[in-house]
Design a protein around this motif. Structure first.
Motif, short mmCIF file in Angstrom:
data_model
loop_
_atom_site.label_atom_id
_atom_site.label_comp_id
_atom_site.label_asym_id
_atom_site.label_seq_id
_atom_site.Cartn_x
_atom_site.Cartn_y
_atom_site.Cartn_z
N GLY A 114 64.67 24.34 -21.72
CA GLY A 114 63.44 24.73 -21.56
C GLY A 114 63.27 25.58 -20.36
O GLY A 114 63.86 24.88 -19.12
N HIS A 115 62.48 26.62 -20.33
CA HIS A 115 62.34 27.42 -19.16
C HIS A 115 61.21 28.25 -19.16
O HIS A 115 60.34 28.16 -19.99
N VAL A 116 60.71 28.64 -17.91
CA VAL A 116 59.54 29.60 -17.81
C VAL A 116 59.71 30.65 -18.77
O VAL A 116 60.57 31.51 -18.67
N PRO A 117 58.36 31.04 -19.59
CA PRO A 117 58.87 32.00 -20.56
C PRO A 117 58.96 33.55 -20.02
O PRO A 117 58.47 33.89 -18.89
N GLY A 118 60.02 34.12 -20.34
CA GLY A 118 60.57 35.41 -19.91
C GLY A 118 61.56 35.19 -18.77
O GLY A 118 62.10 36.22 -18.37
N ALA A 119 61.79 33.87 -18.17
CA ALA A 119 62.84 33.83 -17.14
C ALA A 119 64.34 34.10 -17.75
O ALA A 119 64.72 33.89 -18.88
N ALA A 120 65.02 34.55 -16.75
CA ALA A 120 66.45 34.94 -16.82
C ALA A 120 67.49 33.83 -16.23
O ALA A 120 67.00 33.61 -15.29
N PHE A 121 68.51 33.37 -16.86
CA PHE A 121 69.20 32.59 -16.51
C PHE A 121 70.25 33.29 -15.44
O PHE A 121 70.71 34.36 -15.71
N ALA A 122 70.54 32.77 -14.08
CA ALA A 122 71.06 33.27 -13.19
C ALA A 122 72.07 32.35 -12.43
O ALA A 122 71.80 31.13 -12.58
N ILE A 123 73.28 32.98 -11.88
CA ILE A 123 73.84 31.87 -11.10
C ILE A 123 74.01 32.66 -9.64
O ILE A 123 74.09 33.71 -9.33
N ARG A 124 73.69 31.61 -8.77
CA ARG A 124 73.19 32.02 -7.41
C ARG A 124 74.25 32.91 -6.68
O ARG A 124 74.06 33.80 -6.13
N SER A 125 75.72 32.42 -6.82
CA SER A 125 76.88 32.98 -6.29
C SER A 125 77.25 34.41 -6.76
O SER A 125 78.11 35.00 -6.14
N ARG A 126 76.47 34.73 -7.72
CA ARG A 126 76.80 36.19 -8.57
C ARG A 126 75.81 37.04 -8.23
O ARG A 126 75.60 38.21 -9.01
N LEU A 127 74.66 36.90 -7.66
CA LEU A 127 73.42 37.64 -7.51
C LEU A 127 73.72 39.04 -7.08
O LEU A 127 73.11 40.01 -7.47
N ALA A 128 74.69 39.21 -6.29
CA ALA A 128 75.29 40.65 -5.76
C ALA A 128 75.53 41.47 -6.90
O ALA A 128 75.21 42.97 -6.63
N GLY A 129 75.78 41.20 -8.14
CA GLY A 129 76.26 42.01 -9.06
C GLY A 129 75.02 42.38 -9.98
O GLY A 129 75.05 43.35 -11.12
N HIS A 130 73.84 41.78 -9.62
CA HIS A 130 72.60 42.22 -10.29
C HIS A 130 71.64 42.89 -9.49
O HIS A 130 70.62 43.02 -10.04
N VAL A 131 71.98 43.26 -8.35
CA VAL A 131 71.06 43.68 -7.30
C VAL A 131 70.21 44.91 -7.85
O VAL A 131 69.21 44.95 -7.73
N GLY A 132 70.88 45.81 -8.73
CA GLY A 132 70.24 47.00 -9.16
C GLY A 132 68.98 46.64 -10.05
O GLY A 132 68.16 47.38 -10.12
N ALA A 133 69.16 45.59 -10.84
CA ALA A 133 68.15 45.12 -11.75
C ALA A 133 66.94 44.57 -11.00
O ALA A 133 65.81 44.19 -11.65
#
Length: 714
Positions: free
Chosen positions: A590-609
């Motif tokens: 269960g999660h907030v509708p529309g939320a995306a699952f992310a891993i904190r240590s890998r945030l740098a790979g998604h900065v563009g988004a």
């Protein structure tokens, strides 16, 4: 003594002498001459600084390694490795400094600043002298001195740099563009600093040394838990970088403990080392080559989770001949109404997922404590089960070791074996073995006393335990149920229900060679837990008597950096990208509708988004979300919010939830998936898991890092 221990001893002695010089004489040219000669003495011991530990990293002109630093940032020592051609323009340090050569050549040119601020933002330099620093010589500089450096010759260099204050806190350093001066610019306020590397063979020596009295070592695998489960060292504890701040104080409570960090290729481990230095840990190394380097050295790699405990269960069954019963045979006995009781040795939250029909929940350390109440008739067959094998075996053998009069057997392959046999399980149950009556408790205490004699379990008072609080890591675990702990516990103790402490020791204590103290209300559960920890290889395990359970404060309360927050109602109205940092299993549930699952240590790979959208971070209780929001704010250079109270608060506000793996920025490898966590091919996963457990016995026979102990039977 390993090279790391020799180096740590030599560095510590150097810092002690340098500190004494500065305290006695202050910071002068004369006192720095004495400090310089002390540093030359350490640098001349080149065998303590091999290139395998301090080599320049590929593709870099230079690499700075952290060697020592006081808790307040004073007396900071570094190894500076450089490739030929590495150079720095004229700069000062704003603290005293000394440089000595280990190997290679580093040409230094020294200057004094001769302007008096006549032209704002500009300055003038005057050359005073130069020195090529090699093994056997050194330089020393006052806070206002300027110098340039250049690695000359054809080989890489390594020099020791000693400063009065850490390089990470010198914001006023300045540089000039040329040897005559020019425009003033800030210089390397926070350079990238690495921890020394340790070769696999040297780590093997440290592991062996940690078995000796006074030896301590923590090996932390900082990859995500699911990645760790694919392959890791036998003694490595899972401590993912993405959650490291939340776990490290419990896993490694003493800041001076030697810690070796492990990952795939050293990059994640070096990030973890930098974080741990900020938290005050100083004795850090990174495994050279990561997991691949360990495997290439010919050493064992293990898959799965809690391997020492799981392998120990197989060892116990083989060594002690723990009797067992197959699922079909137990089903026939139940159908026939035979005199038996099934005790499920898992915690209640696992029991509720699935249980043998009619079984009573009785977690591992509770078995000897409650069995006389659950099976008062000595003719009653006692069957112990868990999900798979380990807790069934350890639980059954606990009762046998305690000498209860009943026949005791372990259910072969636990609830998984029952399911694979085509038999029905119950779900959602909450039956539990009752707490013992006065008569039953007397029998339990007598049984535990027998176990204490066999395993030589030492009992201490609280005052005696406090007298032992020296420079050694001491874990204090309350092995009662979590509910009892919450109602009141010994200040300073950590909740670690005994069965789980044995089943998953590496999640509670990561420091091998540490002291473990156990506490409960009458000694039964603590004694039984101690008996297993001693057999697991922990050499000093104590039972604390006479404790007063008068605290309700949980140890290591969650702390998080401050950041802007939104309430659930505010988030409901906001157009934002929501990132969920709970586990992938929690996200799926269960999660907030529309939320995306992310891993904190890998945030740098998604900065563009994330660049153009408002971002809000959440996690179950909101604590990890605050860390993630701070990380992302630094990456984006703008404000990032956290959901106040996390997803739990969103749910409590009655707001809608979404389930499933709807938006996955990363694969679900952040946690280990148990067989019944899978959405498909569950039976195949169960078969694989059971075969894995059995195969561990053969693997540990090849591995000297396995240090299980055997005690004579009484």
């Amino acid at each position: 003594m390993s090279i790391h221990e020799q180096r740590a001893k030599a560095v510590g002695e150097l810092i002690g002498r340098v500190r004494a010089i500065e305290t006695r004489e202050g910071v002068t040219r004369d006192s720095l001459e004495k400090i310089k000669h002390e540093l030359i003495g350490l640098a001349s011991r080149a065998e303590l600084f091999p290139p395998t530990h301090f080599g320049n990293l590929p593709g870099r002109p230079g690499t700075i390694y952290h060697l020592a630093e006081d808790p307040d940032g004073r007396f900071a020592l570094y190894g500076s490795a450089g490739a030929p051609g590495k150079a720095q323009p004229p700069h000062n340090h704003t603290t005293w400094a000394s440089i000595a050569g280990v190997y290679g050549d580093e040409r230094n040119v020294f200057y004094e600043r001769v302007d008096r601020g006549e032209a704002p933002g500009e300055g003038k330099l005057k050359r005073t002298h130069e020195l090529t620093i090699q093994r056997g010589n050194a330089c020393a500089m006052l806070p206002g001195d300027f110098h340039t450096i250049e690695v000359t010759g054809e080989s890489e260099s390594l020099h020791l740099h000693l400063y009065g204050k850490t390089l990470e806190d010198l914001p006023d350093r300045v540089t000039f563009p040329s040897s005559t001066g020019g425009k003033v610019a800030r210089f390397m306020a926070k350079p990238e600093i690495y921890s020394p590397r340790i070769a696999p063979r040297d780590l093997r020596v440290l592991i062996a040394d940690s078995a000796a009295p006074g030896g301590e070592l923590a090996i932390l695998d900082v990859r995500e838990e699911g990645v760790h489960a694919r392959g890791h060292l036998f003694l490595a504890a899972s401590a993912p970088l993405s959650r490291l701040e939340l776990r490290i104080a419990r896993l490694v409570p003493r800041l001076a403990t030697r810690v070796v960090l492990v990952d795939e290729d050293e990059r994640l481990a070096q990030r973890a080392a930098a974080l741990l230095r900020r938290l005050g840990y100083r004795n850090l190394d990174v495994l050279a080559g990561g997991i691949a380097g360990w495997k290439a050295a010919g050493y064992e790699i293990y898959s799965g989770m809690h391997v020492p405990s799981k392998a120990f269960g197989e060892h116990v069954e083989h060594h002690d001949g723990t009797p067992r019963i197959a699922a079909a045979e137990l089903k026939a006995k139940l159908d026939a109404g035979e005199n038996l009781v099934v005790l499920d040795s898992r915690p209640m939250n696992e029991y509720r997922v699935m249980n043998i029909p009619g079984a009573l929940d009785c977690p591992g350390a509770e078995l000897v404590y409650r069995v006389h109440q659950a099976a008062p008739d000595p003719k009653t067959l006692v069957v112990v089960n868990c999900a798979g094998r380990t807790r069934s075996i350890i639980g059954a053998q606990s009762l046998i070791n305690a000498g209860i009069p009943n026949k005791v057997v372990a259910l072969k392959n636990g609830t998984m074996g029952w399911h694979l046999a085509g038999l029905e399980l119950e779900h959602g149950q909450s039956r539990a073995a009752q707490i013992p009556s006065e008569t039953s408790l007397e029998k339990a205490i007598e049984a535990a006393a027998k176990v204490a004699r066999r395993f030589g379990i030492r009992k201490v008072s609280l005052s005696e335990l406090k007298a032992l609080q020296d420079d050694r890591t001491t874990y204090l675990f309350d092995v009662r149920s979590p509910e009892e702990y919450a109602a009141g516990h010994l200040p300073g103790s950590v909740s670690a229900p005994g069965g789980q402490l044995v089943q998953a020791t590496d999640t509670f204590c990561a420091v091998h060679g540490a002291r473990i103290a156990l506490v409960d209300d009458n000694g039964v559960r603590a004694t039984m837990t101690a008996s297993w920890l001693l057999q697991l290889g922990w050499t000093e395990v104590l039972v604390v008597e006479g404790a007063a359970f008068d605290s309700k404060a949980f140890e290591f309360p969650p702390r998080a950096p401050s950041c802007p927050v939104l309430s659930p109602r505010e988030l409901e109205k906001k157009d934002a990208m929501v990132l969920d940092f709970g586990t992938s299993l929690q996200y799926r549930a269960g999660h907030v509708p529309g939320a995306a699952f992310a891993i904190r240590s890998r945030l740098a790979g998604h900065v563009g988004a994330f660049e153009t959208r408002a971002v809000v971070c959440t996690s179950p209780d909101g604590v990890l979300a605050r860390y993630a929001a701070a990380d992302l704010a630094a990456l984006l250079g703008r404000e990032v919010h956290a959901l106040e109270g996390g997803t739990d608060a969103w749910r409590a506000a009655g707001l809608p939830m979404e389930s499933g793996e709807t938006r996955m920025l990363e694969p679900p490898e952040d946690v280990y998936y148990k067989p019944y966590d899978h959405k498909a091919q569950i039976e195949a996963a169960m078969q694989d898991y059971l075969q894995w457990e059995v195969a561990l016995l053969e693997q540990i026979r090849r591995d000297p890092d396995c240090r299980f102990r055997e005690f004579p039977a009484q």
